[in-house]
Design an enzyme around this catalytic site. Structure first.
Site, mmCIF file in Angstrom:
data_model
loop_
_atom_site.group_PDB
_atom_site.id
_atom_site.type_symbol
_atom_site.label_atom_id
_atom_site.label_comp_id
_atom_site.label_asym_id
_atom_site.label_seq_id
_atom_site.Cartn_x
_atom_site.Cartn_y
_atom_site.Cartn_z
ATOM 1 N N CYS A 84 64.486 -27.400 -24.379
ATOM 2 C CA CYS A 84 65.202 -28.514 -23.735
ATOM 3 C C CYS A 84 66.275 -29.044 -24.676
ATOM 4 O O CYS A 84 67.379 -29.383 -24.270
ATOM 5 C CB CYS A 84 64.241 -29.640 -23.405
ATOM 6 S SG CYS A 84 62.876 -29.167 -22.364
ATOM 7 N N CYS A 185 50.663 -45.911 5.013
ATOM 8 C CA CYS A 185 50.763 -46.545 3.687
ATOM 9 C C CYS A 185 50.907 -48.049 3.845
ATOM 10 O O CYS A 185 50.318 -48.850 3.117
ATOM 11 C CB CYS A 185 51.990 -46.031 2.936
ATOM 12 S SG CYS A 185 52.222 -44.264 2.989
ATOM 13 N N CYS A 230 45.622 -41.105 -1.706
ATOM 14 C CA CYS A 230 45.697 -42.083 -0.619
ATOM 15 C C CYS A 230 45.528 -41.400 0.728
ATOM 16 O O CYS A 230 44.796 -41.878 1.589
ATOM 17 C CB CYS A 230 47.048 -42.800 -0.635
ATOM 18 S SG CYS A 230 47.090 -44.229 -1.740
#
Lengths: 269, 109
Positions: A84, A185, A230
């Site tokens: 990188c 949500c 979730c």
């Protein structure tokens, strides 16, 4: 004057009720940068102990991933014989405040691209190295390291222009009921933040702390892992890591927390 | 040896004689409890750090036995009274026998 005891009891109760109204408004804590208008970071829903853990760089276990990411930044990999740092320079500074705008619209793929996808894009195109597996130690370290360089800078994603259709899709996903429990949500994180979901306090579901060290996970995890968790909890079939659905949702979630400071690596329970 | 184990310690560089200083340690370790089941339904074998010992100039100052309920990436801090300059030596002992070590100096004026 004839005062009977029931009247005075009622009067007292009324005063108590009135006082408690004042008490709650005086109780509303000043959260400083962790609150922008009515948007509150998950930080404000945590216990004092978790907040202390996050604040102390040494005690925060997420910093282990930051350190590992800094090492990986310098690691030469792939056929192009690059790391990188070959293109982006020394670690720790060059990615300052970059992550706050992600996910962004990518011209080449004509889709949104988040930090994780950008990392793999760089690995494949520029380093000619194997992409990191999503949620692997390397990927989490690298994305935590990059996000950490924006620590304290407010989230500033772009939701107009080319990103607009993706933003709308993310918003629709957010409000869409799904799964056997038939919940979106929104039904937890917009209608009931501060309430309890079994033994946990519901937060507003802000994305500014991700990748987050979650005490339950005992490690750092990505926002997409949280989405999957979730979705499973409402008994819906989760989408894949890095799927278009979740990347669009990521943009919408980040836009809800526009202006909240990046807290990576946040500590949450 | 468990993967990616990296110990970190924080000891103040300087202290006055007789000061009580806080010493912080953190080590990255998965601390697999041995009670969790893997995808194949079988128990994942236990792999934890079971002992930590700290010495100052060769003399023991702090010892702890750790058990499977200790979280991953354990953080531990304690206080020590310092009377002289010297070196703290930290040692974590893994279930598989590996030893992770770290040292830190303190100057007492």
């Amino acid at each position: 004057m004839n005062i009977n005891w029931r009247d005075s009891a009622f009067f007292c109760a009324a005063i108590v009720a009135l006082l408690s109204v004042f008490a709650t408004s005086a109780d509303a804590k000043d959260w400083g940068p962790y609150q922008v208008d009515d948007r509150r970071s998950g930080y404000t829903f945590m216990t004092d102990e978790s907040r202390a853990m996050q604040a102390d760089n040494f005690q925060n276990p997420g910093m282990l991933w930051v350190e590992q990411g800094a090492d990986l930044w310098e690691k030469v990999e792939g056929k192009a014989n690059k790391s990188c740092s070959t293109c982006h320079g020394e670690s720790g500074e060059s990615m300052k405040n970059v992550a706050v705008t992600y996910p962004v619209y990518d011209q080449a793929t004509k889709k949104l691209q988040n930090v994780e996808q950008q990392i793999n894009h760089c690995r494949e195109k520029n380093m000619e190295a194997k992409p990191y597996k999503w949620e692997s130690g390397e990927m989490l370290s690298m994305s935590t390291f990059i996000n950490y360089q924006s620590l304290g800078t407010p989230v500033a994603v772009k939701t107009d222009g080319a990103a607009a259709p993706f933003f709308e899709k993310g918003k629709a996903f957010y409000n869409q009921r799904r799964g056997q429990l038939d919940m979106g949500c929104k039904h937890c994180h917009e209608d009931n933040p501060g309430g309890m979901i079994r033994a946990n306090t519901l937060s507003q579901g802000q994305g500014n702390g991700f990748p987050t060290y979650r005490l339950k996970w005992q490690k750092v995890g990505s926002l997409h892992r949280r989405f999957r968790g979730c979705n499973k909890q409402v008994r819906a079939k989760p989408y894949g890591y890095g799927s278009d659905e979740y990347t669009n949702l990521e943009l919408y979630v980040k836009s809800r927390g526009q202006g909240l400071p990046v807290e990576t690596p946040a500590v949450r329970n | 040896m468990a993967k990616n184990v990296k110990p970190r310690v924080r000891v103040p560089k300087k202290a006055a004689k007789g000061d009580i200083v806080e010493i912080k340690t953190l080590i990255s370790h998965k601390m697999e409890s041995g009670r969790r089941k893997g995808k194949d339904g079988k128990l994942v074998p236990q792999s934890i750090i079971n002992k930590v010992s700290v010495t100052f100039n060769g003399k023991p100052v702090f010892d702890a036995d750790w058990h499977p309920a200790i979280s991953a990436n354990p953080y531990m801090s304690f206080f020590a009274k310092v009377e002289e300059s010297g070196e703290f030596a930290f040692k974590w002992i893994d279930d598989d026998g590996s030893i992770y070590e770290k040292k830190a100096k303190i100057t007492v004026a």
